[in-house]
Motif scaffolding. Structure first.
Motif, PDB file in Angstrom:
ATOM      1  N   LEU A  94      -2.283   8.845   2.991  1.00 41.19           N
ATOM      2  CA  LEU A  94      -1.941   8.884   4.410  1.00 41.19           C
ATOM      3  C   LEU A  94      -3.051   8.291   5.263  1.00 41.19           C
ATOM      4  O   LEU A  94      -2.797   7.539   6.209  1.00 41.19           O
ATOM      5  CB  LEU A  94      -1.661  10.326   4.839  1.00 41.19           C
ATOM      6  N   VAL A  95      -4.304   8.623   4.882  1.00 35.98           N
ATOM      7  CA  VAL A  95      -5.444   8.064   5.635  1.00 35.98           C
ATOM      8  C   VAL A  95      -5.484   6.552   5.483  1.00 35.98           C
ATOM      9  O   VAL A  95      -5.684   5.821   6.462  1.00 35.98           O
ATOM     10  CB  VAL A  95      -6.765   8.700   5.147  1.00 35.98           C
ATOM     11  N   ILE A  96      -5.289   6.077   4.239  1.00 35.72           N
ATOM     12  CA  ILE A  96      -5.318   4.625   3.997  1.00 35.72           C
ATOM     13  C   ILE A  96      -4.191   3.940   4.752  1.00 35.72           C
ATOM     14  O   ILE A  96      -4.395   2.906   5.408  1.00 35.72           O
ATOM     15  CB  ILE A  96      -5.231   4.332   2.488  1.00 35.72           C
TER      16      ILE A  96
ATOM     17  N   TYR B 114      -2.575  16.489  -3.558  1.00 40.63           N
ATOM     18  CA  TYR B 114      -2.858  16.582  -2.123  1.00 40.63           C
ATOM     19  C   TYR B 114      -3.995  15.651  -1.706  1.00 40.63           C
ATOM     20  O   TYR B 114      -3.967  15.095  -0.600  1.00 40.63           O
ATOM     21  CB  TYR B 114      -3.182  18.030  -1.753  1.00 40.63           C
ATOM     22  N   SER B 115      -4.983  15.493  -2.612  1.00 37.23           N
ATOM     23  CA  SER B 115      -6.069  14.555  -2.285  1.00 37.23           C
ATOM     24  C   SER B 115      -5.535  13.138  -2.161  1.00 37.23           C
ATOM     25  O   SER B 115      -5.860  12.411  -1.212  1.00 37.23           O
ATOM     26  CB  SER B 115      -7.157  14.616  -3.361  1.00 37.23           C
TER      27      SER B 115
ATOM     28  N   LEU C 276      -2.399   5.106   7.337  1.00 42.01           N
ATOM     29  CA  LEU C 276      -2.604   5.191   8.786  1.00 42.01           C
ATOM     30  C   LEU C 276      -3.734   4.270   9.231  1.00 42.01           C
ATOM     31  O   LEU C 276      -3.626   3.604  10.276  1.00 42.01           O
ATOM     32  CB  LEU C 276      -2.905   6.636   9.186  1.00 42.01           C
ATOM     33  N   SER C 277      -4.812   4.233   8.426  1.00 38.42           N
ATOM     34  CA  SER C 277      -5.926   3.343   8.779  1.00 38.42           C
ATOM     35  C   SER C 277      -5.484   1.891   8.753  1.00 38.42           C
ATOM     36  O   SER C 277      -5.814   1.113   9.658  1.00 38.42           O
ATOM     37  CB  SER C 277      -7.092   3.557   7.810  1.00 38.42           C
ATOM     38  N   ALA C 278      -4.716   1.541   7.687  1.00 37.03           N
ATOM     39  CA  ALA C 278      -4.240   0.160   7.596  1.00 37.03           C
ATOM     40  C   ALA C 278      -3.318  -0.179   8.762  1.00 37.03           C
ATOM     41  O   ALA C 278      -3.426  -1.256   9.365  1.00 37.03           O
ATOM     42  CB  ALA C 278      -3.511  -0.052   6.268  1.00 37.03           C
ATOM     43  N   VAL C 279      -2.424   0.776   9.086  1.00 36.60           N
ATOM     44  CA  VAL C 279      -1.496   0.526  10.199  1.00 36.60           C
ATOM     45  C   VAL C 279      -2.261   0.433  11.517  1.00 36.60           C
ATOM     46  O   VAL C 279      -2.020  -0.474  12.336  1.00 36.60           O
ATOM     47  CB  VAL C 279      -0.430   1.637  10.257  1.00 36.60           C
ATOM     48  N   LEU C 280      -3.201   1.391  11.723  1.00 32.54           N
ATOM     49  CA  LEU C 280      -3.963   1.379  12.975  1.00 32.54           C
ATOM     50  C   LEU C 280      -4.830   0.132  13.086  1.00 32.54           C
ATOM     51  O   LEU C 280      -4.902  -0.490  14.149  1.00 32.54           O
ATOM     52  CB  LEU C 280      -4.828   2.635  13.064  1.00 32.54           C
ATOM     53  N   VAL C 281      -5.495  -0.222  11.970  1.00 31.81           N
ATOM     54  CA  VAL C 281      -6.330  -1.432  11.992  1.00 31.81           C
ATOM     55  C   VAL C 281      -5.471  -2.660  12.236  1.00 31.81           C
ATOM     56  O   VAL C 281      -5.826  -3.551  13.022  1.00 31.81           O
ATOM     57  CB  VAL C 281      -7.123  -1.555  10.673  1.00 31.81           C
ATOM     58  N   ALA C 282      -4.304  -2.707  11.529  1.00 28.48           N
ATOM     59  CA  ALA C 282      -3.415  -3.852  11.728  1.00 28.48           C
ATOM     60  C   ALA C 282      -2.921  -3.920  13.169  1.00 28.48           C
ATOM     61  O   ALA C 282      -2.894  -5.003  13.776  1.00 28.48           O
ATOM     62  CB  ALA C 282      -2.230  -3.751  10.761  1.00 28.48           C
TER      63      ALA C 282
ATOM     64  N   ILE D   2       0.837  -1.203   0.000  1.00 25.72           N
ATOM     65  CA  ILE D   2       0.000   0.000   0.000  1.00 25.72           C
ATOM     66  C   ILE D   2       0.870   1.250   0.000  1.00 25.72           C
ATOM     67  O   ILE D   2       0.629   2.208  -0.751  1.00 25.72           O
ATOM     68  CB  ILE D   2      -0.944  -0.008   1.211  1.00 25.72           C
ATOM     69  N   VAL D   3       1.912   1.250   0.836  1.00 27.73           N
ATOM     70  CA  VAL D   3       2.826   2.400   0.903  1.00 27.73           C
ATOM     71  C   VAL D   3       3.529   2.601  -0.430  1.00 27.73           C
ATOM     72  O   VAL D   3       3.673   3.733  -0.923  1.00 27.73           O
ATOM     73  CB  VAL D   3       3.840   2.204   2.040  1.00 27.73           C
ATOM     74  N   PHE D   4       3.960   1.470  -1.054  1.00 33.70           N
ATOM     75  CA  PHE D   4       4.685   1.580  -2.322  1.00 33.70           C
ATOM     76  C   PHE D   4       3.803   2.175  -3.407  1.00 33.70           C
ATOM     77  O   PHE D   4       4.188   3.146  -4.085  1.00 33.70           O
ATOM     78  CB  PHE D   4       5.181   0.199  -2.746  1.00 33.70           C
ATOM     79  N   PHE D   5       2.602   1.589  -3.606  1.00 33.77           N
ATOM     80  CA  PHE D   5       1.729   2.082  -4.672  1.00 33.77           C
ATOM     81  C   PHE D   5       1.220   3.489  -4.371  1.00 33.77           C
ATOM     82  O   PHE D   5       1.073   4.308  -5.293  1.00 33.77           O
ATOM     83  CB  PHE D   5       0.561   1.117  -4.871  1.00 33.77           C
ATOM     84  N   SER D   6       0.949   3.756  -3.102  1.00 32.68           N
ATOM     85  CA  SER D   6       0.543   5.115  -2.750  1.00 32.68           C
ATOM     86  C   SER D   6       1.674   6.095  -3.020  1.00 32.68           C
ATOM     87  O   SER D   6       1.458   7.176  -3.587  1.00 32.68           O
ATOM     88  CB  SER D   6       0.125   5.163  -1.278  1.00 32.68           C
ATOM     89  N   GLY D   7       2.897   5.723  -2.619  1.00 29.88           N
ATOM     90  CA  GLY D   7       4.042   6.586  -2.887  1.00 29.88           C
ATOM     91  C   GLY D   7       4.292   6.766  -4.370  1.00 29.88           C
ATOM     92  O   GLY D   7       4.641   7.870  -4.829  1.00 29.88           O
ATOM     93  N   TYR D   8       4.082   5.653  -5.129  1.00 27.93           N
ATOM     94  CA  TYR D   8       4.271   5.746  -6.577  1.00 27.93           C
ATOM     95  C   TYR D   8       3.269   6.724  -7.185  1.00 27.93           C
ATOM     96  O   TYR D   8       3.630   7.590  -8.006  1.00 27.93           O
ATOM     97  CB  TYR D   8       4.116   4.362  -7.199  1.00 27.93           C
ATOM     98  N   ASN D   9       1.997   6.583  -6.807  1.00 29.12           N
ATOM     99  CA  ASN D   9       0.971   7.494  -7.329  1.00 29.12           C
ATOM    100  C   ASN D   9       1.213   8.925  -6.876  1.00 29.12           C
ATOM    101  O   ASN D   9       1.019   9.877  -7.652  1.00 29.12           O
ATOM    102  CB  ASN D   9      -0.413   7.024  -6.874  1.00 29.12           C
ATOM    103  N   ILE D  10       1.619   9.063  -5.605  1.00 28.51           N
ATOM    104  CA  ILE D  10       1.928  10.417  -5.117  1.00 28.51           C
ATOM    105  C   ILE D  10       3.077  11.017  -5.916  1.00 28.51           C
ATOM    106  O   ILE D  10       3.055  12.203  -6.292  1.00 28.51           O
ATOM    107  CB  ILE D  10       2.271  10.365  -3.611  1.00 28.51           C
TER     108      ILE D  10
END
Length: 552
Positions: free
Chosen positions: A308-310, A301-302, A312-318, A20-28
């Motif tokens: 970040l929400v995904i 930014y969106s 953080l949510s994934a980390v918090l849920v995990a 998730i971090v990789f693909f999010s970072g890639y898209n960002i």
């Protein structure tokens, strides 16, 4: 694999979170690059607008210079002087933009090209001096302005090639073709200004004029192809009522008797109209690039916030799942270890969540409840069994004592029976002796009877006188015989009774012997009952101790 549940879950969660971090970072990063490129394009568009403004003023200066040189300074002097000031103002604006752009973005290919153009513009003062001195021909002067304008317009090709957005790239291509067409219109103005001033074409100017008209048609045709319908409509409206067509037709027919100033004004009016269209295109392009840049920034930014929400949510849920699972498993393990090691069934597992592990915790708690109740019942039963065993042991002890006392009484009865048996035997012997004596008396009586009968016959024969005496003796003897018979009967009865008593004594002896054996067996059974009761008591105590070892 000797891994804890927490480690196994981490091995499952970490790759997912990393993906998730990789693909999010890639898209960002993609959105960031797109945003940066659009910012760059926006700056290039702003630079292109400034360049086009400078080109527009240089086009007018070029036309005025051509008319001034062709008229040998007789006309266009005031127009040229005024136009030079406008051109200088646009050159200073370009210098200011280059300085500001370099401060913000550093060096770039377009910036290097602009600096080269500024270096060439430094020679503009020398060109102007030669024009004022009529020390340069029209072709060379026009070529200088055309070269500078061409270099300024070529910066737009860098902009279109660098655009990451196809819509912006298409509008930039349309803008480029429009500016090239407008540039040819400016050259046309200069060429025909010279021709009308000299009332004819010099060598090569006519061909140049034909080429310029053809190129304008080509570039404006390409503009209409790539531009939006609104911009095409604005362009057609701008050239609808211009007078350039009339002067062109005269030039095509080689009729150059018209006034150069009138041509210049008509061409300038057309170019000014084209400038209005150019401003509309540049404003539209700036607005488009700004909107695309804002959209890219908004997307950046969106997506950044969403990522970040995904994440953080994934980390918090995990983490929440891991912590809950860890707490749940730790609670279950603690309860099982406590029950196994400390024999404590009071501890209960915590139910963290209503899932499979929560169901296991509930089932474990229910099982411990059942075990506790079972052990309580077992404890109560062991206590009852212990009490019963103690009572049975006491009863067995009493039975054993009673049986021992009974055994002693039985032994005494047996001894008494034996003594009675001996007495019976003695009585039997005495009775037998009596029977023998009676038999002897009977035999003697039988012999006496025979003698009496013989005597009676003798006496009877001797004398009848003694009949009375004999009769008395006979009665006496009859009585004796009756008594003897009675005695014999009594003796027989006594013998029979003696024999029966002897049989009874034997049976009594046998029964006493059986009673003795049964008493012995009863004593042995009592001992076994006592031992069994003692074993049951010991077992009850063990069950009680075992049940007491569990805390319920």
């Amino acid at each position: 694999m000797k891994l804890t549940l927490k480690t196994k879950l981490l091995l499952v969660v970490i790759p997912l979170v990393s993906a998730i971090v990789f693909f999010s970072g890639y898209n960002i990063l993609e959105f960031s690059n797109k945003n940066r490129e659009l910012q760059y394009i926006s700056n290039l568009v702003s630079m292109t607008v400034i360049n086009s403004d400078l080109v527009h003023e240089l086009q007018k200066e070029r036309g005025a210079t051509a008319g001034f040189l062709s008229s040998k300074g007789g006309s266009f002097s005031d127009v040229l002087r005024k136009q030079r000031r406008e051109s200088n103002r646009k050159i200073e604006a370009l210098k200011a933009f280059i300085h500001e752009y370099e401060q913000k973005n550093g060096a770039s290919t377009s910036l290097i090209q602009l600096k080269r153009i500024l270096s060439k513009l430094e020679t503009l003062k020398q060109l102007r001096a030669r024009v004022d001195q009529q020390n340069i021909d029209v072709i060379n002067a026009i070529t200088f302005y055309t070269t500078v304008n061409e270099q300024l317009l070529n910066t737009l090709t860098l902009t279109s090639d660098s655009s990451p957005d196809p819509v912006i790239a298409q509008q930039l291509i349309a803008f480029y073709n429009f500016l090239q067409g407008k540039e040819r219109a400016g050259i046309e103005r200069a060429v025909l200004s010279s021709a009308f001033s000299m009332n004819g074409f010099t060598e090569g100017l006519y061909e140049k004029f034909i080429t310029l008209v053809t190129e304008q048609n080509t570039y404006f045709g390409l503009f209409e192809t790539f531009a939006s319908d609104q911009l095409v409509q604005s362009y057609k409206q701008a050239i609808k009522q211009d007078l350039v067509g009339r002067y062109r037709n005269a030039a095509f027919s080689n009729d150059l008797s018209g006034d150069a100033g009138d041509w210049f004004k008509a061409s300038t009016a057309r170019i000014n109209n084209l400038k209005d269209v150019e401003d509309t295109i540049s404003n539209s392009l700036i607005s488009l690039t700004r909107d695309k840049s804002d959209e890219a920034s908004s997307q950046f930014y969106s997506w950044l916030i969403l990522s970040l929400v995904i994440i953080l949510s994934a980390v918090l849920v995990a983490l929440k799942i891991l912590l809950d699972l860890n707490k749940q498993v730790a609670s279950i393990v603690a309860v099982i270890q406590t029950a196994s090691r400390d024999k404590n069934l009071k501890l209960r597992a915590s139910v963290i969540a209503e899932d499979e592990l929560g169901l296991i915790s509930n089932q474990l708690n229910q099982m411990l409840e059942v075990f506790g109740e079972t052990l309580n019942h077992l404890n109560d039963a062991s206590l009852e069994l212990s009490t019963t065993a103690e009572e049975a042991s006491s009863v067995s002890a009493d039975n054993a004592s009673h049986l021992e006392h009974q055994l002693e009484n039985t032994v005494q009865v047996s001894a008494a029976v034996e003594q009675m048996s001996l007495s019976i035997f003695e009585v039997a012997e005495n009775t037998q002796s009596t029977v023998d004596a009676v038999r002897k008396v009977e035999n003697a009586a039988s012999s006496g009877e025979t003698v009496v009968n013989a005597t009676t016959k003798a006496i009877h024969q001797v004398s009848t006188e003694v009949s009375d005496v004999a009769e008395s003796i006979k009665e006496t003897l009859n009585h004796i015989l009756i008594s003897v018979d009675s005695l014999v009967d009594i003796s027989t009865q006594v013998a029979t009774a003696t024999e029966e008593q002897s049989c009874v004594s034997d049976e009594v002896s046998k029964k006493l012997q059986r009673i003795n054996e049964q008493t012995t067996q009863t004593a042995t059974g009592g001992e076994q009952i006592r031992i069994s009761a003692q074993m049951q008591a010991n077992l009850a105590y063990k069950l009680k101790d075992m049940a007491s070892s569990f805390a319920v």
